[in-house]
Scaffold this motif. Sequence first.
Motif, PDB file in Angstrom:
ATOM      1  N   LEU A 207      40.465  -5.622 -54.083  1.00  0.00           N
ATOM      2  CA  LEU A 207      40.308  -4.953 -52.793  1.00  0.00           C
ATOM      3  C   LEU A 207      40.127  -5.988 -51.694  1.00  0.00           C
ATOM      4  O   LEU A 207      39.297  -6.891 -51.820  1.00  0.00           O
ATOM      5  CB  LEU A 207      39.089  -4.024 -52.823  1.00  0.00           C
ATOM      6  CG  LEU A 207      39.252  -2.691 -53.545  1.00  0.00           C
ATOM      7  CD1 LEU A 207      37.906  -1.977 -53.586  1.00  0.00           C
ATOM      8  CD2 LEU A 207      40.285  -1.823 -52.849  1.00  0.00           C
ATOM      9  N   PRO A 208      40.849  -5.883 -50.594  1.00  0.00           N
ATOM     10  CA  PRO A 208      40.652  -6.815 -49.483  1.00  0.00           C
ATOM     11  C   PRO A 208      39.383  -6.470 -48.712  1.00  0.00           C
ATOM     12  O   PRO A 208      38.841  -5.372 -48.836  1.00  0.00           O
ATOM     13  CB  PRO A 208      41.899  -6.589 -48.614  1.00  0.00           C
ATOM     14  CG  PRO A 208      42.238  -5.149 -48.847  1.00  0.00           C
ATOM     15  CD  PRO A 208      41.898  -4.893 -50.304  1.00  0.00           C
ATOM     16  N   THR A 209      38.928  -7.406 -47.917  1.00  0.00           N
ATOM     17  CA  THR A 209      37.789  -7.168 -47.035  1.00  0.00           C
ATOM     18  C   THR A 209      38.308  -6.788 -45.648  1.00  0.00           C
ATOM     19  O   THR A 209      39.165  -7.463 -45.096  1.00  0.00           O
ATOM     20  CB  THR A 209      36.910  -8.423 -46.931  1.00  0.00           C
ATOM     21  OG1 THR A 209      36.369  -8.717 -48.212  1.00  0.00           O
ATOM     22  CG2 THR A 209      35.763  -8.203 -45.948  1.00  0.00           C
ATOM     23  N   THR A 210      37.787  -5.706 -45.112  1.00  0.00           N
ATOM     24  CA  THR A 210      38.165  -5.237 -43.787  1.00  0.00           C
ATOM     25  C   THR A 210      37.012  -5.478 -42.825  1.00  0.00           C
ATOM     26  O   THR A 210      35.881  -5.121 -43.110  1.00  0.00           O
ATOM     27  CB  THR A 210      38.503  -3.735 -43.815  1.00  0.00           C
ATOM     28  OG1 THR A 210      39.569  -3.510 -44.741  1.00  0.00           O
ATOM     29  CG2 THR A 210      38.939  -3.260 -42.442  1.00  0.00           C
ATOM     30  N   LEU A 211      37.309  -6.075 -41.675  1.00  0.00           N
ATOM     31  CA  LEU A 211      36.290  -6.317 -40.652  1.00  0.00           C
ATOM     32  C   LEU A 211      36.426  -5.305 -39.524  1.00  0.00           C
ATOM     33  O   LEU A 211      37.531  -5.040 -39.048  1.00  0.00           O
ATOM     34  CB  LEU A 211      36.430  -7.729 -40.083  1.00  0.00           C
ATOM     35  CG  LEU A 211      36.242  -8.883 -41.057  1.00  0.00           C
ATOM     36  CD1 LEU A 211      36.358 -10.207 -40.318  1.00  0.00           C
ATOM     37  CD2 LEU A 211      34.895  -8.777 -41.747  1.00  0.00           C
ATOM     38  N   ILE A 212      35.306  -4.768 -39.109  1.00  0.00           N
ATOM     39  CA  ILE A 212      35.272  -3.738 -38.070  1.00  0.00           C
ATOM     40  C   ILE A 212      34.305  -4.182 -36.981  1.00  0.00           C
ATOM     41  O   ILE A 212      33.133  -4.471 -37.262  1.00  0.00           O
ATOM     42  CB  ILE A 212      34.831  -2.382 -38.653  1.00  0.00           C
ATOM     43  CG1 ILE A 212      35.737  -1.991 -39.830  1.00  0.00           C
ATOM     44  CG2 ILE A 212      34.833  -1.306 -37.569  1.00  0.00           C
ATOM     45  CD1 ILE A 212      35.168  -0.884 -40.690  1.00  0.00           C
ATOM     46  N   ARG A 213      34.778  -4.244 -35.756  1.00  0.00           N
ATOM     47  CA  ARG A 213      33.946  -4.710 -34.637  1.00  0.00           C
ATOM     48  C   ARG A 213      32.865  -3.689 -34.302  1.00  0.00           C
ATOM     49  O   ARG A 213      33.141  -2.495 -34.153  1.00  0.00           O
ATOM     50  CB  ARG A 213      34.825  -4.974 -33.414  1.00  0.00           C
ATOM     51  CG  ARG A 213      34.089  -5.528 -32.205  1.00  0.00           C
ATOM     52  CD  ARG A 213      35.053  -5.709 -31.059  1.00  0.00           C
ATOM     53  NE  ARG A 213      35.989  -6.784 -31.309  1.00  0.00           N
ATOM     54  CZ  ARG A 213      35.779  -8.054 -30.934  1.00  0.00           C
ATOM     55  NH1 ARG A 213      34.665  -8.372 -30.306  1.00  0.00           N
ATOM     56  NH2 ARG A 213      36.679  -8.962 -31.189  1.00  0.00           N
ATOM     57  N   ASP A 214      31.641  -4.166 -34.182  1.00  0.00           N
ATOM     58  CA  ASP A 214      30.503  -3.316 -33.846  1.00  0.00           C
ATOM     59  C   ASP A 214      30.289  -3.332 -32.333  1.00  0.00           C
ATOM     60  O   ASP A 214      30.428  -4.373 -31.692  1.00  0.00           O
ATOM     61  CB  ASP A 214      29.248  -3.826 -34.559  1.00  0.00           C
ATOM     62  CG  ASP A 214      28.067  -2.878 -34.405  1.00  0.00           C
ATOM     63  OD1 ASP A 214      27.518  -2.807 -33.300  1.00  0.00           O
ATOM     64  OD2 ASP A 214      27.693  -2.226 -35.385  1.00  0.00           O
TER      65      ASP A 214
END
Length: 389
Positions: free
Chosen positions: A58-65
């Motif tokens: 599974l890839p890592t997904t980054l989400i801006r806070d």
Amino acid sequence: MPDGADLSHAPAAAPPLARKGRGALTNALSTRFEQTTAEAFDDGWGTLAAELADLPPLPTTLIRDRTRSAMAWNDSPDIGFDRSINPYRGCEHGCIYCYARPSHAYLGYSPGLDFETRLVFKPELPALLEKELRRPGYVPRPVALGANTDPYQPVERTLRITRGVLEVLERFGHPVTIVTKSAGVLRDLDLVQRLAARDLVHVCLSVTTLDNALARRMEPRAAAPARRLAALAELRRAGVPAGALMAPIIPGLNDAEIERVLEACAAHGALGAGYVLLRLPHEIGPLFEEWLRAHFPDRAARVLALVRETRGGALYDGRFRLRQTGTGAYAAMIAQRFRVALKRFGLDRAERGPGLDCTRFRVPDDKAPLAPGSANRSAAVPEGQLALL
């Protein structure tokens, strides 16, 4: 296999749903805030087992806070700090037992695989922190960096938000405590060393086991035990006050290592040590049980029985002052063994605390530039976009 046996020479095959480098097995477990849940279902063609047999990583997904505050505040009577800073929500280390997993449910994500693959990052955190420290009437007390999730998880290598936070704290002369499972803290040794020279920092390395095979299953993307111990030794050589934390102690899984872990930490210069008994609030109980039965089917029932013995018959008791150490004879035995080992290896000094200096706090000149590093590399991630690592 007996409790506490060395697993390093007897690697078990990965369970069918295990993803390489990930701790939780699924996202299928329901959360407190969702009315529906989705699960894999075999429609009768007999293809489900084959599809799940060789799952891709599974890839890592980054989400801006888009948070508007830097510090989280608490008034819990059994926690030694009233404020904390968390650069990230979710943690790529993937520790199956992490008590922070349920916090992902507040965001609409699963405390399972989502917690370790869908990471929320806070690029504006250093700037927000500077604004809060400049507020009239602010009273400094030690702030805990990474009280919820690890400030030095792998993504920090590129985003460097933790470093930006430390640069702000250094400019203001603000005391900070750091807890991590990563040797990545050494990347900021220059900052940490300067803070230490002013009695403004205390670092704690979490060492749960010396068994590489067990660590790889429990904490798949955290630093190997030897790397954490080496980081502890390097911090101490640099004059940084640093101790160790065995968190969590899991009855029937790593509790046989208490004395060995403390001896190793002492040998690497730890000034003190503490522990936390396994905590399984909310969704972590089913996640941990699923993981345990998949990885250790021969001892799962015994481990779960011992956990319940330390929690009044349940998987978790969240009462203040009891949630960290548990209750009952088995929990008392763990506490006694830990106290004896602390004294034996000269680690009982931790009870006196790090002695951080709050009197050095000063608000710098308003015209001073924002701390270097606060415009960190996370700015390269476009607004609202998901970044795949």
